[in-house]
Design a protein around this motif. Structure first.
Motif, PDB file in Angstrom:
ATOM      1  N   ASN A 115      11.371  43.717  45.207  1.00 24.28           N
ATOM      2  CA  ASN A 115      12.658  44.366  45.707  1.00 24.28           C
ATOM      3  C   ASN A 115      13.154  44.861  44.461  1.00 24.28           C
ATOM      4  OD1 ASN A 115      12.344  41.132  47.053  1.00 24.28           O
ATOM      5  ND2 ASN A 115      12.520  43.271  48.333  1.00 24.28           N
ATOM      6  N   ASP A 145      15.081  49.010  46.135  1.00 22.86           N
ATOM      7  CA  ASP A 145      14.315  48.057  46.986  1.00 22.86           C
ATOM      8  C   ASP A 145      12.817  48.360  47.002  1.00 22.86           C
ATOM      9  OD1 ASP A 145      14.133  45.320  48.466  1.00 22.86           O
ATOM     10  OD2 ASP A 145      14.416  46.724  50.280  1.00 22.86           O
ATOM     11  N   SER A 154       8.916  47.626  46.417  1.00 25.04           N
ATOM     12  CA  SER A 154       8.036  46.415  46.499  1.00 25.04           C
ATOM     13  C   SER A 154       6.605  46.881  46.920  1.00 25.04           C
ATOM     14  CB  SER A 154       8.602  45.350  47.612  1.00 25.04           C
ATOM     15  OG  SER A 154       9.668  44.814  47.412  1.00 25.04           O
ATOM     16  N   GLY A 186      15.892  42.916  41.279  1.00 25.09           N
ATOM     17  CA  GLY A 186      14.488  42.773  41.333  1.00 25.09           C
ATOM     18  C   GLY A 186      13.615  42.312  40.149  1.00 25.09           C
TER      19      GLY A 186
END
Length: 578
Positions: free
Chosen positions: A337, A353, A355, A390
């Motif tokens: 994230n 975001d 990942s 993140g």
């Protein structure tokens, strides 16, 4: 500001103390000479005493010689202290710049950093040197001469009540005027340096587009702006001199007028008046010295502020959270994230975001349009930038757990803009491994397909590349940079569009060499050509800062419209080219 710069005089403080002492003694001996001269006139000449005149004259010669020795000592000490202070300051600035992350460096232009390391430091060197010689000498001369002048004639000393305030008013007015101009002067110097740097770096582009006239005009505008600012700044300083000389000569005329009447009335000796003239000259010259120091300080303050901006800049990426002894055990990479933007005030994210998981030893291709965040994404792995949200993990641990030395030693990066340094091919390759043998160097060159042109080089690995590698082509430069990265034997190898200047056949050979020579290394390849990443274990497709799809070539051809469009457009291009 003085407190911030004072530590950089370390190692040279004894020289500063010696220089100040020599300057003070030089001033004292020069002040004693007029007293001896007054005795010669009032006693020796008045009484026609030749032996007295000879004795006092010999004493004056000795005092002048001693003053000269102290003056030389002051000059030598100030030069040593000034140059040492400047060297310490440049070292500290350079070390601070080396600690900067990319985001820190982007706050200053390269040209500005060069000016702050050279021109600005030079101004502070000269200020310290002049201050040691004048800022001590001038007050000593001023106070002592005033005391001796008052002692000779308190009545005649009243002229100073007018002269000194006038001088001080002029100095304050000039300093108030030139202070802001000196700041502008250094900024204009930055602008000129920037134009020169850009022009010399991109000289081939300038000539290929026949833009010499445009570049000359651009340089001329900034150069003229620097000239105009310099004229304003130094013009104000120059005006200070004739105004001060007017006051000095006016004061001397007043002393001659009133002093002459006193001598005629018998209330003052001729020798005393002669000595008084010497003291008034010393007093007014001392004031001129002080004003000159203040002028220099106006400029040095502007330069010191610019230097302190560099020294005070806090690196945005540090080892504060690093765990002692943590080392990169494997080349796995995880983004959890992750969001990033270059400026905290920016409205949108460059990466948002993101990942994914990359196993150790796998080959990963990264594809995306210009501005999709590909280069930014890989820059987060060696912490060239720091993610705001993140976590980025390498070897199963957050990158912040490692010291930057350990982390970056495990990551080899071939950036989009290939950089070679002045020196030989061998010296550039040894950046990857300073202890590499000749066989290892040649093996890395074979893996990067650099051996194809290396054999044609006049001195092989000993060939001088020139500044920035001007003696090799773009494709050759890319292959040398890849060889340098291979020599490092990293846990993670990042190639940021690093084979764009080589043909597809050579590109394929290099990728085969990666699989053969770096089997345990995780390889991230940013490419515009799908052929360069089609055989990758995993392909990430980025669009507007997001990972919109990930998978193998076959999977993406079925599920990702963006990937399909790129593939088809490139296939059509190949067909047309055929």
């Amino acid at each position: 500001m003085v407190k911030k710069l004072l530590p950089y005089t370390k190692g040279y403080r004894p020289w500063i103390a010696l220089g100040i002492a020599c300057s003070a003694m030089d001033a004292i001996f020069q002040l004693l000479i007029p007293l001896v001269m007054a005795d010669i006139v009032d006693i020796g000449v008045a009484n026609a005493d030749a032996s007295f005149i000879v004795r006092k004259g010999f004493l004056m010669v000795i005092m002048a010689a001693v003053a000269m020795v102290f003056g030389l000592g002051s000059a030598a000490s100030s030069a040593r202290a000034g140059m040492g202070f400047g060297a310490n300051l440049r070292t500290a600035e350079y070390a601070r710049v080396q600690d900067f992350s990319f985001s820190n460096i982007e706050k200053f232009s390269t040209a500005s950093l060069v000016t702050r390391l050279t021109s600005d430091v030079r101004v502070l060197e000269m200020t310290l040197m002049m201050s040691m010689r004048l800022l001590v000498r001038a007050p000593v001369m001023l106070v002592a001469a005033l005391v001796l002048a008052v002692r000779l004639s308190s009545q005649l000393s009243r002229v100073f009540l007018v002269a000194i305030p006038l001088l001080m008013i002029f100095v304050v007015l000039v300093i108030k005027r030139v202070g802001p101009l000196f700041r502008q002067l250094q900024e204009k110097t930055d602008d000129v340096n920037l134009v020169v740097q850009e022009n010399l770096t991109g000289i081939r582009v300038v000539k290929s587009f026949v833009r010499e006239a445009y570049e000359k005009e651009k340089f001329s505008k900034r150069n003229n702006s620097l000239r105009e600012t310099s004229e304003k700044a130094f013009g104000a300083v120059v005006v200070n001199m004739p105004l001060m000389m007017l006051i000095i000569y006016g004061t001397i005329i007043a002393v001659m007028w009133f002093g002459g009447k006193m001598v005629f009335a018998g209330t003052m000796e001729v020798g005393g008046l002669t000595a008084f003239f010497s003291y008034i000259t010393e007093i007014l010259i001392s004031l001129m010295m002080v004003s000159m120091i203040f002028m220099m300080m106006s400029r040095s303050i502007a330069c010191a502020k610019r230097i302190c901006e560099v020294l005070d800049e806090v690196p945005s990426v540090t080892d504060a959270q690093a765990q002692t002894g943590a080392s990169v055990e494997s080349g796995s990479v995880d983004f959890e994230n992750v969001s990033f933007r270059y400026n905290d005030e920016s409205a949108g994210w460059v990466l948002e975001d993101v990942s994914f998981h990359i196993p150790t030893g796998s080959t990963v291709g990264i594809l995306g349009s210009t501005g999709s965040g590909k280069s930014t994404l890989v820059s987060l792995i060696p912490r060239l930038y720091e993610a705001q949200q993140g976590t980025v993990l390498v070897g199963g641990r957050p990158v912040a757990d490692y010291t930057m030395e350990h982390l970056r030693d495990a990551v080899s990066v071939v950036l989009q803009k290939n950089t070679l340094f002045s020196g030989t091919i061998r010296e550039n390759l040894l950046w990857g491994n300073p202890d590499a043998t000749e066989d290892q160097l040649l093996a890395a060159c074979r893996s990067a397909c650099a051996d194809e042109f290396l054999d044609r080089m006049p001195e092989g690995l000993g060939t001088d590349l020139g500044q920035g590698g001007v003696n090799v082509s773009g494709g050759q430069k890319q292959r040398l940079c890849i060889a340098r990265a291979i020599l490092k034997q990293p846990k993670i190898l990042i190639l940021d569009d690093s084979t764009s200047a080589v043909d597809t056949a050579t590109d394929a050979k290099i990728r085969d060499a990666f699989r053969r020579d770096l089997p345990g290394t995780t390889k991230l390849i940013i490419a515009q050509r799908i052929s360069s990443i089609a055989d990758a274990d995993l392909i990430l497709v980025l669009d507007k800062g997001r990972v919109v799809a990930q998978g193998s070539h076959e999977e993406l051809m079925k599920t990702c419209d963006i990937y399909q469009e790129v593939y088809l457009s490139q296939q059509e291009g190949v067909s047309i080219g055929g």
